[in-house]
Design an enzyme around this catalytic site. Sequence first.
Site, PDB file in Angstrom:
ATOM      1  N   HIS A 283       0.656  -0.965   0.243  1.00 28.48           N
ATOM      2  CA  HIS A 283       0.027  -0.713  -0.138  1.00 28.48           C
ATOM      3  C   HIS A 283       0.654   1.086  -0.176  1.00 28.48           C
ATOM      4  CE1 HIS A 283      -3.264   2.466   1.350  1.00 28.48           C
ATOM      5  NE2 HIS A 283      -3.090   3.086   1.467  1.00 28.48           N
ATOM      6  N   GLU A 284       1.582   1.685   0.971  1.00 31.68           N
ATOM      7  CA  GLU A 284       2.986   2.752   1.557  1.00 31.68           C
ATOM      8  C   GLU A 284       3.733   2.453  -0.431  1.00 31.68           C
ATOM      9  OE1 GLU A 284       2.315   4.352   2.843  1.00 31.68           O
ATOM     10  OE2 GLU A 284       0.816   3.945   4.525  1.00 31.68           O
TER      11      GLU A 284
ATOM     12  N   HIS B 118       1.987   5.048  -2.521  1.00 33.07           N
ATOM     13  CA  HIS B 118       2.093   6.371  -2.522  1.00 33.07           C
ATOM     14  C   HIS B 118       3.305   6.895  -2.926  1.00 33.07           C
ATOM     15  CE1 HIS B 118      -1.397   6.609  -0.085  1.00 33.07           C
ATOM     16  NE2 HIS B 118      -1.164   5.696   0.254  1.00 33.07           N
TER      17      HIS B 118
ATOM     18  N   HIS C 115       2.692   6.683  -6.768  1.00 30.56           N
ATOM     19  CA  HIS C 115       2.104   8.431  -6.948  1.00 30.56           C
ATOM     20  C   HIS C 115       2.998   9.675  -7.132  1.00 30.56           C
ATOM     21  CE1 HIS C 115      -1.902   9.733  -6.685  1.00 30.56           C
ATOM     22  NE2 HIS C 115      -1.437   9.954  -7.771  1.00 30.56           N
TER      23      HIS C 115
ATOM     24  N   GLU D 104      -5.945   8.179  -1.022  1.00 31.09           N
ATOM     25  CA  GLU D 104      -5.750   6.364  -0.858  1.00 31.09           C
ATOM     26  C   GLU D 104      -6.006   5.498  -1.869  1.00 31.09           C
ATOM     27  OE1 GLU D 104      -4.304   5.679   2.241  1.00 31.09           O
ATOM     28  OE2 GLU D 104      -3.878   7.623   2.666  1.00 31.09           O
TER      29      GLU D 104
ATOM     30  N   TYR E 204     -10.802   6.477   3.248  1.00 29.40           N
ATOM     31  CA  TYR E 204     -10.666   5.595   3.814  1.00 29.40           C
ATOM     32  C   TYR E 204     -11.335   4.456   2.763  1.00 29.40           C
ATOM     33  CZ  TYR E 204      -5.655   6.618   5.822  1.00 29.40           C
ATOM     34  OH  TYR E 204      -4.522   7.085   6.022  1.00 29.40           O
TER      35      TYR E 204
END
Length: 669
Positions: free
Chosen positions: A461-462, A465, A468, A490, A603
């Site tokens: 998940h991180e 980011h 992105h 998110e 979220y």
Amino acid sequence: MSNLTPPQPPPVWTHTPEDVLRLTKEAIEKDRQVQDQVAKLSVSESNFDTVFLALAHSDALFQEITEPLSFYQNVSPSKELRDASNEAEQLVRDFGVESSMRVDVYNAKVAAQKNIESSGRKLNPEEQRLVEKMVQDGARAGLGLPEEDRKQLTTWKKELSQVCLEFSKNFNEENGFVSFTLEQLKGVPEDVISGYVKRTEDGKELYDVTHKTPDIFPLFKYAQSAETRRLAYESFEARLELNSPLLDRALELRREIASLLGYKTWADYVTEIKMHLQFLTDLEQKLRPLGLEERETLLRLKADELKARGEPYDNEFYLWDYRYYDRLHVEKTLSLDDALVKEYFPASVVVPAILGIYQNLLGVRFYEVKEAQTWHPDAQMFAVWAADAKDESDFVGYCYLDLFPRASKYSHAAVWPLLPGYVRPDGKRSYPLAAMVANLAKPTPDRPALMRHDDVVTFFHEMGHVFHGLLSRTQFSRFHGTSVARDFVEAPSQMLENWCWEPKVLEKMSRHYKTQEPLSAELIEKIVKSRYVNVGLFYLRQLFFAWFDLQVHTHKGKDKQDATALWNHLRERISLVKGGKISAGQGSFGHIVGGYDAGYYGYTYSLVFAADMYSTVFKKDPLDPARGNRYRESILQPGGSREELDSLREFLGRPPNSDAFMKELFGGS
């Protein structure tokens, strides 16, 4: 790659506390001078270049200097440097408040906007968006109010930023622990216990369990003694009780600011929330029967287990019961042992494997800079290039990974976009830098650092980011990367979590730390099936956080709200778990001061977009680089330079809908 040198050097990490404050003050003064120049322009001199472009470029340079300096407070082992970094961020925030309240600069923006419209100058879509957003900033800041009201707003905004910063500092600096005997830790895996600090007190051997995730979460899941779990949870919940009055003050200030700006509540000021309130209400109504059914199943499991141990059963489901019986339920129904699965995920294998998956999917390559200067020896630095890089124009940016826990380091997992990407005044590109900070399990004397499957999901998940931030390609720093609407920020990372439940991906990123064998097909099948076990209770917990956030930010009037009572009431009503001794659990709700105020619903809301993107484009072949390129071009590259729904329409080929999300929750995948 040895013949290619990045066109932009990485930032230095050798600052002293004095450097941090001096450089921050210099950056503030330089940016103030640009604002002063803009403010002095006559109406006829105000145009896109002299106002909007000048301010945008100055803001980008300001970020480049101050963001890395403010970052030290989250990761530096030096208390002096962390304190200076915290002080520097307060200076930056105060300056931000002052800048937002400059009527003279706002007047120049308004004049420039009118001149652009009357001159017929053609702006590209991102330039037009910059003009609209910058003018909107002034209107939302209250620059149309009388001078006395503006002064009051400035005072309140500065105090609010100080309170939020102090809350976050306490969050980072928290270093408490709870102590247990070996008997009290019965059921907790030996490799976890071996990582606890062992000491002797009054002739008793005690093990200190810190509140850090890798230490205390295994206790929640494995400790057989309900009393041990209760004591651990109460300590964990109360660990940031000192933040409770800070949150009360922040909420009070937000109410005052919203009222002065003409809004009924802070939530009305932050966003138009009616649609989202309806979404949350509908989802809660659909999830509640599912959650109650799951709760009954776990209660039966609790009754059976306590009966077998000859212990009394009180027909109650407590906060400290959830993770323990959820784990037991998965073990019993799927014969899935979380501790065994962990053995297949050594961090030394998972991290490069996940990087490899992302690199192939998105067409980039990570090259570790071995002799890189960082803020701590644990932190790794990577130069990121296009997969087929031929010259310096194929450079993407830098990435830092700081993955293991240590004292006074940020205690969860998050990504900081330390440098934005944008086009400089000379037409050349300024390249982005993203830093991921996590707290993976530490190595033990007889085992390497191992990751639970949910750690793997969090890491994946991180990294979403990170990418992105790296692969966004905007003209202005304001729109770079994750600078998107809060109910979309998110979604890209949540979509990428799906890879962690795909059989061929699980096989690719797993290697048993002893045998080097990947996960077997049988174990993979069990992991995939476990995804939707107790999903009702899981999402009800998320809705509890979202409702708490909205209720404290829709509170009206001068009466002080009892946030602790509300926290405990909502948790029991929505999450379906009873709390223990009343404690200020909201003091550890960092999102509420970290940019998600009146926005935590995002979220859950963004899961709708995430499920739709994955189901529509990636499900058939999640490792297909052609699909990855489509995602990169439609979702990542635009950042916030256009409306998020436009990016979604381009990617999906149609407007988004909630079908895939509802099917996931109520029909499995």
